[in-house]
Design a protein around this motif. Structure first.
Motif, short mmCIF file in Angstrom:
data_model
loop_
_atom_site.label_atom_id
_atom_site.label_comp_id
_atom_site.label_asym_id
_atom_site.label_seq_id
_atom_site.Cartn_x
_atom_site.Cartn_y
_atom_site.Cartn_z
N ASN A 58 7.13 1.32 -3.02
CA ASN A 58 7.86 0.20 -2.46
C ASN A 58 9.29 0.59 -2.13
OD1 ASN A 58 9.42 -0.02 -4.79
ND2 ASN A 58 8.42 -1.85 -5.54
N ALA A 59 10.02 -0.31 -1.48
CA ALA A 59 11.38 -0.03 -1.01
C ALA A 59 12.37 0.20 -2.15
CB ALA A 59 11.87 -1.17 -0.13
N ASP A 60 12.05 -0.29 -3.35
CA ASP A 60 12.93 -0.10 -4.50
C ASP A 60 12.79 1.28 -5.13
OD1 ASP A 60 13.88 -2.69 -4.23
OD2 ASP A 60 12.36 -3.51 -5.59
N GLY A 61 11.89 2.10 -4.57
CA GLY A 61 11.70 3.45 -5.11
C GLY A 61 10.59 3.54 -6.14
N TYR A 62 9.93 2.44 -6.44
CA TYR A 62 8.83 2.47 -7.39
C TYR A 62 7.62 3.14 -6.74
CZ TYR A 62 5.08 1.00 -10.45
OH TYR A 62 4.01 0.99 -11.29
N ALA A 63 6.97 4.02 -7.46
CA ALA A 63 5.78 4.69 -6.95
C ALA A 63 4.75 4.79 -8.06
CB ALA A 63 6.13 6.08 -6.44
N ALA A 64 3.49 4.67 -7.68
CA ALA A 64 2.38 4.82 -8.62
C ALA A 64 1.21 5.42 -7.86
CB ALA A 64 1.99 3.46 -9.20
N SER A 65 0.42 6.20 -8.55
CA SER A 65 -0.76 6.76 -7.90
C SER A 65 -1.91 6.84 -8.89
CB SER A 65 -0.47 8.13 -7.30
OG SER A 65 -0.16 9.04 -8.31
N ASP A 101 4.32 -7.98 16.36
CA ASP A 101 3.21 -8.69 16.99
C ASP A 101 1.87 -8.06 16.64
OD1 ASP A 101 4.86 -10.51 18.27
OD2 ASP A 101 5.14 -9.21 20.01
N ARG A 102 1.90 -7.04 15.80
CA ARG A 102 0.67 -6.32 15.46
C ARG A 102 -0.23 -7.18 14.58
NH1 ARG A 102 1.11 -0.31 13.16
NH2 ARG A 102 1.28 0.17 15.35
N THR A 103 -1.51 -7.20 14.92
CA THR A 103 -2.51 -7.88 14.11
C THR A 103 -3.39 -6.82 13.47
OG1 THR A 103 -2.51 -9.78 15.59
CG2 THR A 103 -4.40 -9.54 14.13
N TYR A 104 -3.53 -6.89 12.18
CA TYR A 104 -4.31 -5.92 11.41
C TYR A 104 -5.67 -6.51 11.10
CZ TYR A 104 0.34 -4.01 10.71
OH TYR A 104 1.59 -3.50 10.91
N PRO A 105 -6.69 -5.67 10.93
CA PRO A 105 -8.02 -6.20 10.66
C PRO A 105 -8.22 -6.72 9.24
CG PRO A 105 -8.08 -3.80 10.83
CD PRO A 105 -6.69 -4.23 11.18
N ASP A 106 -7.37 -6.33 8.28
CA ASP A 106 -7.62 -6.69 6.89
C ASP A 106 -6.41 -7.34 6.22
OD1 ASP A 106 -10.13 -5.39 7.04
OD2 ASP A 106 -9.21 -3.47 6.52
N THR A 107 -6.70 -8.18 5.25
CA THR A 107 -5.69 -8.75 4.36
C THR A 107 -5.82 -8.00 3.03
OG1 THR A 107 -5.86 -10.91 5.41
CG2 THR A 107 -4.99 -10.87 3.18
N VAL A 108 -4.70 -7.57 2.47
CA VAL A 108 -4.72 -6.72 1.28
C VAL A 108 -3.82 -7.30 0.18
CG1 VAL A 108 -4.26 -4.40 0.38
CG2 VAL A 108 -5.11 -4.68 2.71
N THR A 109 -4.32 -7.25 -1.04
CA THR A 109 -3.53 -7.61 -2.21
C THR A 109 -3.52 -6.41 -3.16
OG1 THR A 109 -4.21 -9.92 -2.04
CG2 THR A 109 -3.29 -9.23 -4.15
N VAL A 110 -2.34 -6.04 -3.62
CA VAL A 110 -2.21 -4.92 -4.57
C VAL A 110 -1.61 -5.48 -5.85
CG1 VAL A 110 -1.11 -2.70 -5.04
CG2 VAL A 110 -1.85 -3.25 -2.71
N GLU A 111 -2.24 -5.14 -6.98
CA GLU A 111 -1.75 -5.57 -8.28
C GLU A 111 -1.47 -4.34 -9.14
OE1 GLU A 111 -4.26 -8.91 -9.91
OE2 GLU A 111 -5.39 -8.39 -8.09
N ILE A 112 -0.28 -4.29 -9.71
CA ILE A 112 0.08 -3.25 -10.67
C ILE A 112 0.74 -3.97 -11.84
CG2 ILE A 112 1.39 -1.15 -11.12
CD1 ILE A 112 1.28 -0.58 -8.11
N GLY A 113 0.06 -3.98 -12.97
CA GLY A 113 0.56 -4.76 -14.10
C GLY A 113 0.62 -6.23 -13.72
N THR A 114 1.77 -6.85 -13.90
CA THR A 114 1.92 -8.26 -13.56
C THR A 114 2.47 -8.46 -12.16
OG1 THR A 114 4.14 -8.31 -14.53
CG2 THR A 114 2.29 -8.92 -15.98
N GLN A 115 2.79 -7.37 -11.45
CA GLN A 115 3.34 -7.45 -10.10
C GLN A 115 2.20 -7.57 -9.08
OE1 GLN A 115 6.69 -7.37 -9.06
NE2 GLN A 115 7.04 -7.76 -11.21
N VAL A 116 2.41 -8.42 -8.08
CA VAL A 116 1.43 -8.62 -7.01
C VAL A 116 2.14 -8.49 -5.67
CG1 VAL A 116 -0.24 -10.21 -5.99
CG2 VAL A 116 0.05 -10.15 -8.47
N TRP A 117 1.55 -7.68 -4.78
CA TRP A 117 2.07 -7.53 -3.42
C TRP A 117 0.97 -7.93 -2.46
CZ3 TRP A 117 3.01 -4.04 -7.31
CH2 TRP A 117 4.34 -3.79 -7.61
N ARG A 118 1.34 -8.69 -1.42
CA ARG A 118 0.38 -9.14 -0.41
C ARG A 118 0.80 -8.61 0.95
NH1 ARG A 118 0.52 -13.03 -4.22
NH2 ARG A 118 -1.48 -13.77 -4.96
#
Length: 136
Positions: A58-65, A101-118
Motif C-alpha cells: 500500500n501507499a503507506d509502505g506496508y507490504a505482505a506476501s 474511466d477504466r472499467t475492470y472485470p472484477d471486484t476485489v476485497t483484500v483482508e490482512i488481519g483486521t484491515q480490509v481493502w476494496r
C-alpha cells in the motif's frame, strides 16, 4: 445528516458495478490461469498474484506476501485466495476505480488481519493491453 447523504455516493464509487453489456475482458476464468493484479485507492494499494505468490503493497509502505495459499472457488463469494496472512476475494462483477474511466472485470476485497481493502482487479494482460478508459 444531509452531509452524510451527499458523501455516500462518493464512497460507493471506489468499487461499483456498471451497466455495460459487454465484458471488458474475456480472459481466464480463474486468477490461477495467469498473473493477476488488483488495485484500490483512498488509500492506494495493489495486490499481485502470480507464480504461486500473493504480494500486497500500500501507499503507506506496508507490504505482505504469501507463497503458500489455497484457492477455493465459491459460487456465492467468488474466488477466494487464502494464505496465512492474506485473504483475497475476487468476484466476477465489473468495477470502476472511481479515479479513471477504466472499467475492470472484477471486484476485489483484500483482508490482512483486521484491515480490509476494496478495489478492482483483472488479469495482468488487461492492464497491459487497455488504456485508462479500459479500451484496447
Amino acid at each position: 445528516m444531509k452531509k452524510l447523504a451527499l458523501l455516500a455516493p462518493l464512497a460507493l464509487t471506489a468499487c461499483m458495478t456498471n451497466a455495460y453489456d459487454e465484458d471488458p475482458y474475456d480472459g481466464p476464468d480463474s486468477v490461477m490461469d495467469g498473473a493477476y493484479r488488483a488495485i484500490g485507492n483512498e488509500p492506494f494499494w495493489s495486490l499481485d498474484i502470480s507464480d504461486g505468490r500473493m504480494s500486497f503493497r500500500n501507499a503507506d509502505g506496508y507490504a505482505a506476501s504469501e507463497s503458500n495459499f489455497a484457492f477455493t472457488p465459491d459460487p456465492r463469494l467468488g474466488d477466494v485466495y487464502q494464505g496465512q496472512r492474506i485473504r483475497a476475494t475476487v468476484i466476477d462483477r465489473r468495477c470502476s476505480d472511481g479515479m479513471s474511466d477504466r472499467t475492470y472485470p472484477d471486484t476485489v476485497t483484500v483482508e490482512i488481519g483486521t484491515q480490509v481493502w476494496r478495489g478492482c482487479g483483472a488479469p495482468l494482460r488487461f492492464f497491459e493491453t487497455t488504456d485508462e478508459r479500459g479500451e484496447q
